[in-house]
Design a protein around this motif. Structure first.
Motif, short mmCIF file in Angstrom:
data_model
loop_
_atom_site.label_atom_id
_atom_site.label_comp_id
_atom_site.label_asym_id
_atom_site.label_seq_id
_atom_site.Cartn_x
_atom_site.Cartn_y
_atom_site.Cartn_z
N ALA A 118 0.82 -1.20 0.00
CA ALA A 118 0.00 0.00 0.00
C ALA A 118 0.85 1.25 0.00
CB ALA A 118 -0.93 0.00 1.21
N LYS A 119 2.12 1.12 0.33
CA LYS A 119 3.00 2.29 0.38
C LYS A 119 4.24 2.03 -0.46
CE LYS A 119 1.36 3.62 4.88
NZ LYS A 119 1.66 3.95 6.25
N LEU A 145 0.38 3.97 -3.15
CA LEU A 145 -0.98 3.52 -3.37
C LEU A 145 -1.78 3.64 -2.08
CD1 LEU A 145 -0.35 0.35 -5.57
CD2 LEU A 145 -1.08 2.63 -6.31
N THR A 171 -5.59 3.01 0.00
CA THR A 171 -6.85 2.25 0.04
C THR A 171 -8.00 3.21 -0.20
OG1 THR A 171 -7.25 2.60 2.39
CG2 THR A 171 -5.87 0.68 1.78
N GLY A 206 -8.61 3.23 -10.44
CA GLY A 206 -7.89 2.49 -9.41
C GLY A 206 -7.43 1.16 -9.96
N ARG A 254 -6.62 -3.13 -8.65
CA ARG A 254 -7.04 -4.14 -7.69
C ARG A 254 -5.82 -4.94 -7.25
NH1 ARG A 254 -12.47 -4.36 -5.92
NH2 ARG A 254 -13.72 -3.34 -7.50
N THR A 255 -5.79 -5.27 -5.97
CA THR A 255 -4.73 -6.13 -5.45
C THR A 255 -5.08 -7.57 -5.78
OG1 THR A 255 -5.79 -6.48 -3.31
CG2 THR A 255 -4.36 -4.53 -3.53
N GLN A 283 -8.79 -5.94 -3.61
CA GLN A 283 -9.03 -4.68 -2.90
C GLN A 283 -8.62 -3.51 -3.78
OE1 GLN A 283 -6.62 -5.31 0.56
NE2 GLN A 283 -8.35 -6.13 1.75
N ARG A 284 -9.41 -2.45 -3.75
CA ARG A 284 -9.10 -1.26 -4.55
C ARG A 284 -7.89 -0.54 -3.98
NH1 ARG A 284 -14.85 -0.84 -4.97
NH2 ARG A 284 -15.50 -0.41 -7.10
N ARG A 285 -7.07 -0.03 -4.89
CA ARG A 285 -5.95 0.82 -4.53
C ARG A 285 -5.91 1.97 -5.53
NH1 ARG A 285 -6.26 -1.79 -0.59
NH2 ARG A 285 -4.64 -2.98 0.48
N TYR A 286 -5.58 3.15 -5.03
CA TYR A 286 -5.50 4.34 -5.88
C TYR A 286 -4.15 4.99 -5.70
CZ TYR A 286 -10.59 3.94 -5.97
OH TYR A 286 -11.88 3.50 -6.12
#
Length: 159
Positions: free
Chosen positions: A3-4, A12, A14, A40, A42-43, A47-50
């Motif tokens: 995520a980072k 990225l 959440t 966005g 997807r992982t 899960q969405r990531r932007y």
């Protein structure tokens, strides 16, 4: 996928982080994505990531919405650039100047409407000989007396 990342531009977020940072509800973010305004990824766990740059795009959307610019117009303007891109000052200038005349026209219309309110006594008849708000030049008067617009609106709601 993490995520980072080491740089802010590739970091990225959440959907919850984007909502919190942007002040926009998660449901609005999903709506913007469904309309193609933001993008966005997807992982592996779906899960969405932007990218962090989406916050700039959302800020542009919110400013444009506050001025009354329709989402379709915003989408067309943003569509000239890659999704979630960092707009340059020149690109922002192009986008904002394209909206300027429309905004100025709406401002002139609102000012004229505001200034016309002083002449309205608020009686609700909507068939005065001189009602610049709802019956300019008494175009409804040819159909007879009474609140023609109200009658039409009431009939349309009950049909």
């Amino acid at each position: 996928m993490t995520a980072k990342s080491s740089t802010n531009s590739t970091r990225l977020l959440t959907v919850g982080e984007v909502a919190k940072r942007s002040g926009v509800a998660v449901s609005a973010l999903h709506f913007y994505e469904s309309k193609g305004l933001i993008a966005g990824t997807r992982t592996a766990g779906n899960q969405r990531r932007y990218p962090a740059l989406v916050l700039r795009t959302i800020a542009i959307i919110k400013v444009a919405q506050r001025t009354g610019i329709p989402l379709e117009v915003i989408k067309r303007a943003l569509g000239r650039y890659p999704p979630n891109s960092k707009l340059t000052a020149a690109q922002w200038g192009e986008m904002s100047s394209a909206w300027r005349e429309d905004l100025n026209a709406r401002i002139r219309t609102l000012e004229a409407l505001r200034d016309s309110l002083d002449n309205c006594i608020g009686c609700g008849c909507l068939s005065l000989e001189d009602c610049p708000l709802r019956n300019p030049e008494d175009v409804l008067g040819k159909d007879g007396a009474g609140a023609r617009i109200l009658e039409k609106e009431a009939t349309a709601k009950h049909v």
